[in-house]
Design an enzyme around this catalytic site. Structure first.
Site, PDB file in Angstrom:
ATOM      1  N   THR A  54      57.818  32.198  15.647  1.00 36.58           N
ATOM      2  CA  THR A  54      58.729  33.228  15.122  1.00 36.58           C
ATOM      3  C   THR A  54      58.013  34.511  14.735  1.00 36.58           C
ATOM      4  O   THR A  54      58.627  35.558  14.629  1.00 36.58           O
ATOM      5  CB  THR A  54      59.463  32.711  13.875  1.00 36.58           C
TER       6      THR A  54
ATOM      7  N   TYR B  34      41.780  24.717   3.884  1.00 36.01           N
ATOM      8  CA  TYR B  34      42.021  25.274   5.221  1.00 36.01           C
ATOM      9  C   TYR B  34      40.948  24.785   6.194  1.00 36.01           C
ATOM     10  O   TYR B  34      41.259  24.329   7.304  1.00 36.01           O
ATOM     11  CB  TYR B  34      42.011  26.798   5.107  1.00 36.01           C
TER      12      TYR B  34
HETATM   13  N1  LIG Z   1      46.104  35.550  11.112  1.00 38.23           N
HETATM   14  C1  LIG Z   1      44.810  35.254  11.226  1.00 38.23           C
HETATM   15  O1  LIG Z   1      43.915  36.091  10.934  1.00 38.23           O
HETATM   16  C2  LIG Z   1      44.384  33.905  11.738  1.00 38.23           C
HETATM   17  C3  LIG Z   1      43.025  33.680  11.919  1.00 38.23           C
HETATM   18  C4  LIG Z   1      42.602  32.440  12.376  1.00 38.23           C
HETATM   19  C5  LIG Z   1      43.532  31.462  12.664  1.00 38.23           C
HETATM   20  N2  LIG Z   1      44.853  31.698  12.476  1.00 38.23           N
HETATM   21  C6  LIG Z   1      45.775  30.608  12.802  1.00 38.23           C
HETATM   22  O2  LIG Z   1      46.730  31.090  13.719  1.00 38.23           O
HETATM   23  C7  LIG Z   1      47.975  30.392  13.531  1.00 38.23           C
HETATM   24  C8  LIG Z   1      49.096  31.405  13.359  1.00 38.23           C
HETATM   25  O3  LIG Z   1      48.769  32.252  12.256  1.00 38.23           O
HETATM   26  P1  LIG Z   1      49.585  33.601  11.968  1.00 38.23           P
HETATM   27  O4  LIG Z   1      48.650  34.478  11.238  1.00 38.23           O
HETATM   28  O5  LIG Z   1      50.237  34.085  13.203  1.00 38.23           O
HETATM   29  O6  LIG Z   1      50.666  33.042  10.910  1.00 38.23           O
HETATM   30  P2  LIG Z   1      52.074  33.631  10.404  1.00 38.23           P
HETATM   31  O7  LIG Z   1      52.237  35.046  10.839  1.00 38.23           O
HETATM   32  O8  LIG Z   1      52.141  33.323   8.945  1.00 38.23           O
HETATM   33  O9  LIG Z   1      53.127  32.696  11.182  1.00 38.23           O
HETATM   34  C9  LIG Z   1      53.109  31.308  10.925  1.00 38.23           C
HETATM   35  C10 LIG Z   1      54.082  30.582  11.820  1.00 38.23           C
HETATM   36  O10 LIG Z   1      54.043  29.192  11.464  1.00 38.23           O
HETATM   37  C11 LIG Z   1      55.334  28.765  11.060  1.00 38.23           C
HETATM   38  N3  LIG Z   1      55.240  27.888   9.889  1.00 38.23           N
HETATM   39  C12 LIG Z   1      54.836  28.236   8.632  1.00 38.23           C
HETATM   40  N4  LIG Z   1      54.964  27.190   7.803  1.00 38.23           N
HETATM   41  C13 LIG Z   1      55.449  26.173   8.537  1.00 38.23           C
HETATM   42  C14 LIG Z   1      55.837  24.837   8.239  1.00 38.23           C
HETATM   43  N5  LIG Z   1      55.779  24.360   6.990  1.00 38.23           N
HETATM   44  N6  LIG Z   1      56.320  24.063   9.227  1.00 38.23           N
HETATM   45  C15 LIG Z   1      56.429  24.536  10.490  1.00 38.23           C
HETATM   46  N7  LIG Z   1      56.104  25.792  10.846  1.00 38.23           N
HETATM   47  C16 LIG Z   1      55.626  26.604   9.872  1.00 38.23           C
HETATM   48  C17 LIG Z   1      56.108  30.014  10.687  1.00 38.23           C
HETATM   49  O11 LIG Z   1      57.504  29.784  10.882  1.00 38.23           O
HETATM   50  P3  LIG Z   1      58.620  30.581  10.001  1.00 38.23           P
HETATM   51  O12 LIG Z   1      58.316  32.035  10.158  1.00 38.23           O
HETATM   52  O13 LIG Z   1      59.906  30.210  10.612  1.00 38.23           O
HETATM   53  O14 LIG Z   1      58.468  30.108   8.594  1.00 38.23           O
HETATM   54  C18 LIG Z   1      55.522  31.048  11.646  1.00 38.23           C
HETATM   55  O15 LIG Z   1      56.185  30.998  12.875  1.00 38.23           O
HETATM   56  C19 LIG Z   1      47.769  29.481  12.311  1.00 38.23           C
HETATM   57  O16 LIG Z   1      47.460  28.183  12.749  1.00 38.23           O
HETATM   58  C20 LIG Z   1      46.566  30.111  11.604  1.00 38.23           C
HETATM   59  O17 LIG Z   1      45.851  29.163  10.845  1.00 38.23           O
HETATM   60  C21 LIG Z   1      45.313  32.897  12.020  1.00 38.23           C
END
Ligand SMILES: NC(=O)c1ccc[n+]([C@@H]2O[C@H](COP(=O)([O-])OP(=O)(O)OC[C@H]3O[C@@H](n4cnc5c(N)ncnc54)[C@H](OP(=O)(O)O)[C@@H]3O)[C@@H](O)[C@H]2O)c1
Length: 243
Positions: free
Chosen positions: A16, A149
């Site tokens: 999303t 984490y």
């Molecule tokens: N952003 C970074 O710098 C970064 C760096 C390294 C790794 N990552 C990894 O990349 C992935 C995506 O990160 P992002 O930054 O794009 O995150 P984000 O913008 O916070 O989006 C998180 C997504 O996960 C879903 N989600 C959250 N809580 C959930 C739950 N309890 N059950 C099922 N789905 C859930 C959310 O759905 P809803 O919106 O519907 O709640 C949303 O679609 C994660 O695994 C994160 O650890 C991110």
């Protein structure tokens, strides 16, 4: 040479917003039919688009999670699965809460494990599959206050390596990516703007990544162009872990 997902069926958890949203949109634009998951019971207003379907699941709720996997298990085909949904809560080790570990492990580790277990049955029947687990540089190194984490993301590495071995004979390739710092809501929530600016200046590349820069690597590993890479972890961090 061209990346093409025509005729492929893909499932992206956490599709999303952030990285997952970008991956879903890129898969759609390259011809895939895409299932995305999110936590709200109804799809967000601008979803789904085109050949996209929305599935609701909150992985911190075990009953909902089990019902979700009953639905996934009934699918005839899933060619590409992106385990992207993830959460983070930070605290020094002596102030960590078991409730936070319950939630983080449920979303970041249990859900990908249950997903690989479930979709690999479908992929085996079709002798084809590409699975990408979205980890983090904090699944390779760590940083202050990242214990929960890192525990979850290091675990994801174990899932990737082990399932890659089990599934390689069935033309199912399992890999992970480890983004560094990406401009998404999660980053904004955990770091805040001032810290994001300070940290960007310390990265060799001098800036945070945009979600599309992570998506491109995921798409390569998930595509037919990848025929031999499995069990690999691709670090996408602008040079961060080398400093
Ligand atoms: N952003 C970074 O710098 C970064 C760096 C390294 C790794 N990552 C990894 O990349 C992935 C995506 O990160 P992002 O930054 O794009 O995150 P984000 O913008 O916070 O989006 C998180 C997504 O996960 C879903 N989600 C959250 N809580 C959930 C739950 N309890 N059950 C099922 N789905 C859930 C959310 O759905 P809803 O919106 O519907 O709640 C949303 O679609 C994660 O695994 C994160 O650890 C991110």
């Amino acid at each position: 040479m061209k990346i093409d997902f025509q005729g492929k069926i893909a499932l992206v958890t956490g599709g999303t917003k952030g990285i997952g949203r970008q991956v879903a949109e890129d898969l759609l634009s390259l011809g895939a039919d895409v299932y995305v998951t999110g936590t709200s019971s109804l799809p967000p207003v601008d979803l789904p688009v085109g050949n996209e379907r929305y599935l609701a699941v909150d992985f911190t709720d075990r009953n909902k999670t089990e019902r979700f996997f009953e639905v996934v298990a009934k699918m005839d085909r899933i060619d590409v699965c992106i385990n992207n949904a993830g959460i983070n809560r930070i605290n020094p080790i002596d102030e960590t809460l078991i409730e936070d570990w319950d939630d983080i492990s449920a979303v970041n580790l249990d859900a990908p494990f249950m997903m690989v277990r479930c979709v690999s049955k479908i992929m085996k029947a079709n002798n084809y599959g590409r699975i990408i687990n979205v980890s983090s540089v904090f699944g390779v190194i760590s940083k202050a206050w990242r214990v929960l984490y890192s525990m979850s993301k290091f675990g994801l590495r174990g899932l990737t390596v082990s399932s890659a071995i089990d599934l390689a004979p069935f033309n199912i390739l399992v890999n992970s990516v480890s983004p560094g710092f990406v401009v998404t809501e999660l980053t904004q929530r955990i770091l805040g703007s001032a810290e994001m600016e300070r940290m960007a200046a310390e990265l060799p590349i001098g800036r945070f990544a945009q979600p599309e820069e992570i998506s491109r690597s995921i798409l390569f590993l998930a595509s037919d162009l990848n025929t031999y890479i499995t069990g690999h972890n691709l670090i996408i961090d602008g040079g961060f872990v080398n400093v």
